[in-house]
Design a protein around this motif. Structure first.
Motif, PDB file in Angstrom:
ATOM      1  N   PHE A  48       0.839  -1.204   0.000  1.00  0.00           N
ATOM      2  CA  PHE A  48       0.000   0.000   0.000  1.00  0.00           C
ATOM      3  C   PHE A  48       0.874   1.254   0.000  1.00  0.00           C
ATOM      4  N   SER A  49       1.918   1.234   0.820  1.00  0.00           N
ATOM      5  CA  SER A  49       2.843   2.364   0.874  1.00  0.00           C
ATOM      6  C   SER A  49       3.548   2.563  -0.464  1.00  0.00           C
ATOM      7  N   LYS A  50       4.056   1.473  -1.050  1.00  0.00           N
ATOM      8  CA  LYS A  50       4.771   1.564  -2.327  1.00  0.00           C
ATOM      9  C   LYS A  50       3.850   2.039  -3.445  1.00  0.00           C
ATOM     10  N   MET A  51       2.595   1.608  -3.415  1.00  0.00           N
ATOM     11  CA  MET A  51       1.639   2.030  -4.431  1.00  0.00           C
ATOM     12  C   MET A  51       1.374   3.532  -4.348  1.00  0.00           C
ATOM     13  N   LEU A  52       1.193   4.056  -3.136  1.00  0.00           N
ATOM     14  CA  LEU A  52       0.954   5.491  -2.971  1.00  0.00           C
ATOM     15  C   LEU A  52       2.174   6.308  -3.395  1.00  0.00           C
ATOM     16  N   LYS A  75      -6.419  -2.890   3.700  1.00  0.00           N
ATOM     17  CA  LYS A  75      -7.187  -4.025   3.159  1.00  0.00           C
ATOM     18  C   LYS A  75      -8.511  -3.568   2.558  1.00  0.00           C
ATOM     19  N   ALA A  76      -8.992  -2.387   2.955  1.00  0.00           N
ATOM     20  CA  ALA A  76     -10.244  -1.872   2.393  1.00  0.00           C
ATOM     21  C   ALA A  76     -10.091  -1.506   0.917  1.00  0.00           C
ATOM     22  N   PHE A  77      -8.849  -1.342   0.450  1.00  0.00           N
ATOM     23  CA  PHE A  77      -8.598  -0.937  -0.937  1.00  0.00           C
ATOM     24  C   PHE A  77      -8.261  -2.123  -1.843  1.00  0.00           C
ATOM     25  N   LEU A  78      -8.249  -3.334  -1.303  1.00  0.00           N
ATOM     26  CA  LEU A  78      -7.783  -4.492  -2.061  1.00  0.00           C
ATOM     27  C   LEU A  78      -8.697  -4.841  -3.230  1.00  0.00           C
ATOM     28  N   ASP A  79      -8.065  -5.184  -4.349  1.00  0.00           N
ATOM     29  CA  ASP A  79      -8.757  -5.783  -5.481  1.00  0.00           C
ATOM     30  C   ASP A  79      -8.463  -7.279  -5.498  1.00  0.00           C
ATOM     31  N   SER A  80      -7.174  -7.631  -5.405  1.00  0.00           N
ATOM     32  CA  SER A  80      -6.777  -9.036  -5.341  1.00  0.00           C
ATOM     33  C   SER A  80      -5.427  -9.140  -4.647  1.00  0.00           C
ATOM     34  N   VAL A  81      -5.147 -10.324  -4.095  1.00  0.00           N
ATOM     35  CA  VAL A  81      -3.871 -10.555  -3.422  1.00  0.00           C
ATOM     36  C   VAL A  81      -3.539 -12.039  -3.493  1.00  0.00           C
ATOM     37  N   GLY A  82      -2.267 -12.355  -3.715  1.00  0.00           N
ATOM     38  CA  GLY A  82      -1.856 -13.754  -3.794  1.00  0.00           C
ATOM     39  C   GLY A  82      -0.344 -13.873  -3.728  1.00  0.00           C
ATOM     40  N   PHE A  83       0.131 -15.073  -3.421  1.00  0.00           N
ATOM     41  CA  PHE A  83       1.567 -15.316  -3.329  1.00  0.00           C
ATOM     42  C   PHE A  83       2.116 -15.743  -4.683  1.00  0.00           C
ATOM     43  N   ASN A  84       3.336 -15.259  -4.996  1.00  0.00           N
ATOM     44  CA  ASN A  84       4.013 -15.591  -6.246  1.00  0.00           C
ATOM     45  C   ASN A  84       5.496 -15.791  -5.984  1.00  0.00           C
ATOM     46  N   GLN A  85       6.158 -16.472  -6.908  1.00  0.00           N
ATOM     47  CA  GLN A  85       7.612 -16.600  -6.830  1.00  0.00           C
ATOM     48  C   GLN A  85       8.251 -15.321  -7.365  1.00  0.00           C
ATOM     49  N   LEU A  86       9.287 -14.854  -6.681  1.00  0.00           N
ATOM     50  CA  LEU A  86      10.022 -13.691  -7.155  1.00  0.00           C
ATOM     51  C   LEU A  86      11.009 -14.106  -8.229  1.00  0.00           C
ATOM     52  N   SER A  87      11.232 -13.228  -9.196  1.00  0.00           N
ATOM     53  CA  SER A  87      12.267 -13.481 -10.193  1.00  0.00           C
ATOM     54  C   SER A  87      13.629 -13.312  -9.538  1.00  0.00           C
ATOM     55  N   ASP A  88      14.666 -13.831 -10.178  1.00  0.00           N
ATOM     56  CA  ASP A  88      16.018 -13.744  -9.614  1.00  0.00           C
ATOM     57  C   ASP A  88      16.435 -12.305  -9.380  1.00  0.00           C
ATOM     58  N   PHE A 103      -4.511  -3.178  -5.978  1.00  0.00           N
ATOM     59  CA  PHE A 103      -5.474  -2.336  -5.281  1.00  0.00           C
ATOM     60  C   PHE A 103      -6.537  -1.829  -6.250  1.00  0.00           C
ATOM     61  N   ASP A 104      -7.714  -1.565  -5.713  1.00  0.00           N
ATOM     62  CA  ASP A 104      -8.849  -1.109  -6.507  1.00  0.00           C
ATOM     63  C   ASP A 104      -8.638   0.347  -6.927  1.00  0.00           C
ATOM     64  N   ARG A 105      -8.512   0.574  -8.224  1.00  0.00           N
ATOM     65  CA  ARG A 105      -8.169   1.908  -8.716  1.00  0.00           C
ATOM     66  C   ARG A 105      -9.195   2.980  -8.334  1.00  0.00           C
ATOM     67  N   PRO A 106     -10.504   2.771  -8.553  1.00  0.00           N
ATOM     68  CA  PRO A 106     -11.469   3.823  -8.186  1.00  0.00           C
ATOM     69  C   PRO A 106     -11.421   4.188  -6.701  1.00  0.00           C
ATOM     70  N   LEU A 107     -11.219   3.183  -5.837  1.00  0.00           N
ATOM     71  CA  LEU A 107     -11.179   3.468  -4.401  1.00  0.00           C
ATOM     72  C   LEU A 107      -9.928   4.260  -4.027  1.00  0.00           C
ATOM     73  N   VAL A 108      -8.794   3.892  -4.620  1.00  0.00           N
ATOM     74  CA  VAL A 108      -7.548   4.623  -4.346  1.00  0.00           C
ATOM     75  C   VAL A 108      -7.646   6.051  -4.880  1.00  0.00           C
ATOM     76  N   ASP A 109      -8.181   6.198  -6.092  1.00  0.00           N
ATOM     77  CA  ASP A 109      -8.331   7.538  -6.678  1.00  0.00           C
ATOM     78  C   ASP A 109      -9.242   8.416  -5.818  1.00  0.00           C
ATOM     79  N   LYS A 110     -10.260   7.799  -5.244  1.00  0.00           N
ATOM     80  CA  LYS A 110     -11.175   8.536  -4.371  1.00  0.00           C
ATOM     81  C   LYS A 110     -10.440   9.065  -3.142  1.00  0.00           C
TER      82      LYS A 110
END
Length: 361
Positions: A48-52, A75-88, A103-110
Motif C-alpha cells: 500500500f505504501s509503495k503504491m501510494l 485491506k479496504a482498498f484491495l482488489d486481489s492478493v496472492g503469493f508468487n515466486q520472485l524473479s532472480d 489495489f482497486d483503482r477507483p477506491l484509491v483515486d477517491k
C-alpha cells in the motif's frame, strides 16, 4: 480514409498503453518471508505504501498531514492478493516468495482526490541519467546504453546498474542512459562528469529528448565502503549530495527517492473535488443524547461553516461539513474536543471520509 484509419489505430494503441501503465501503478509485488497470515498482513501494508509512492511521486507520502486524516485499513482498498515466486532479479536477501497485491483503482483515486494530494499522470515522465562508476579494472567512466548491457554479474558496475534499475522500477519511472558518443565526450569529459559539474552536464543533456536529467556516481573505497554522490538541475535550481554505506541497494534506493521526490513535483497535478463538502464519520453514537452532543460539538468548531446530516445507521453518524481551512486543522481540532478518537476503518465505504470513534460521555 487511410489517414483516418491510421489515426484511429494510433489513438487506440495510445489508450491501451496508458491503460496498461495505469493498471500497473496500482499493483505491487513485495518480498515476504513466508505464506503465513502475518507475512500477508505485513506485505499488504508495504504494498500500500509503495503504491501510494508510485502514484504521488513522494517517498514520504504516508507522513503527509493531508493524507493522515483520511487513512483507513489498506485491506479496504484491495482488489486481489496472492503469493508468487520472485524473479532472480527481484529476489533479495534469499527471499524467493513475493506477495502480489493489486489495489482497486477507483477506491484509491477517491482517497487521493479527497485528500487533495498531487498525482503523477499515467503517461509518466522519462529522465536521462548520467551513471558514473570508478573501479580497479577500468577506472572512472560514464556508463552508456551499450556498455550497461554488457556488464557481468558480480562486477561492481553491474551491481550499481541492477540496484538502480530496481529503484526506478519501484517508482514506475522510465529512464535511459546517454550514448556518450563523440558529441557527448566533446561537451562533457569524464573528469567533469565525475566532478558533477552542473553546467557541462546540463549542456550535454540538451540533445536528448528527456523530461529532466540527474547524475549519479559510485565507487568502492579501500575500506570496502561504498561512496557516491548525486546531482541534478531542475527549473534553474541545483542540488547535490554525498552518500556512503555498506549496502549498494539501500544507498541507491535512498538516493533515487531523494532525487525523484523533487524532480517529480513539476510533473504532478492535484485532482479537483466535485464538491467542497467533507464527510465526517463517527462510529459508536448509540444514543440520542450522544447524537446531540456530537452534532453540537461539530457545530461549535471554529473551522466549520455549515454542516448537514448525511446518514445515521446503527450507531454510525455521517455528517457533510463545509469548512473554512484545511482538513488537517479540522482533524486536529476534532481530536482536541475529547469527544472522538481517530481510527483506521476496514470498510471501503469509509474511503474519502474522516473516520472516528465516539468516546464522549
Amino acid at each position: 480514409m487511410l489517414k483516418r484509419w491510421l489515426i484511429g489505430i494510433f489513438i487506440c494503441f495510445s489508450l491501451a498503453i496508458s491503460a496498461s501503465q495505469g493498471a500497473d501503478l496500482y499493483r505491487v509485488l513485495v518480498p515476504v518471508d513466508d505464506q503465513t497470515k502475518e507475512s500477508r498482513e505485513a506485505g499488504i501494508e508495504i504494498a500500500f505504501s509503495k503504491m501510494l509512492i508510485k502514484l504521488t511521486g513522494n517517498s514520504q507520502i504516508l507522513q503527509s498531514p493531508q493524507l493522515k486524516p483520511f487513512l483507513i485499513d489498506p485491506k479496504a482498498f484491495l482488489d486481489s492478493v496472492g503469493f508468487n515466486q520472485l524473479s532472480d532479479s527481484a529476489a533479495k536477501k534469499n527471499i524467493a516468495t513475493g506477495l502480489d497485491v493489486k489495489f482497486d483503482r477507483p477506491l484509491v483515486d477517491k482517497l487521493l482526490k479527497q485528500a487533495q494530494l498531487p498525482i503523477i499522470p499515467a503517461v509518466r515522465p522519462k529522465f536521462l541519467v548520467w551513471l558514473m562508476v570508478d573501479d580497479i579494472a577500468q577506472g572512472r567512466r560514464v556508463l552508456d546504453e551499450s556498455t550497461s548491457k554488457q556488464l557481468q554479474s558480480g562486477d561492481h558496475s553491474f551491481e550499481l546498474v541492477e540496484a538502480f534499475e530496481r529503484a526506478m522500477q519501484a517508482r514506475s519511472i522510465s529512464y535511459f542512459l546517454p550514448s556518450y558518443d563523440l558529441e557527448d565526450q566533446l561537451s562533457l569529459s569524464v573528469k567533469d562528469a565525475w566532478a558533477m559539474k552542473i553546467d557541462p552536464l546540463n549542456n550535454a543533456s540538451q540533445r536528448y529528448d528527456a523530461d529532466g536529467w540527474f547524475a549519479l556516481r559510485v565507487f568502492k573505497a579501500s575500506d570496502g565502503q561504498i561512496r557516491g554522490a548525486w546531482a541534478y538541475q531542475e527549473a534553474g535550481k541545483r542540488q547535490m549530495n554525498d552518500f556512503y554505506g555498506d549496502s549498494m541497494t539501500d544507498l541507491i534506493d535512498a538516493s533515487v527517492d531523494q532525487v525523484l521526490d523533487t524532480l517529480l513535483q513539476s510533473h504532478t497535478y492535484v485532482p479537483q473535488l466535485e464538491t467542497d463538502k467533507l464527510l465526517v464519520q463517527i462510529d459508536g453514537v448509540l444514543s440520542y443524547k450522544n447524537y446531540q452532543m456530537a452534532l453540537r460539538g461539530l457545530e461549535q468548531l471554529e473551522l466549520v461553516e455549515a454542516l448537514q446530516l448525511y446518514s445515521v445507521n446503527k450507531g454510525e453518524l455521517v455528517v457533510a461539513i463545509e469548512i473554512n481551512g484545511s482538513v488537517e486543522l479540522l482533524h486536529a481540532e476534532l481530536i482536541r474536543t475529547g469527544l472522538v478518537e481517530s481510527y483506521l476503518s476496514s470498510d471501503n465505504r469509509s474511503i474519502g471520509r474522516l473516520t472516528y470513534n465516539w468516546v464522549g460521555q
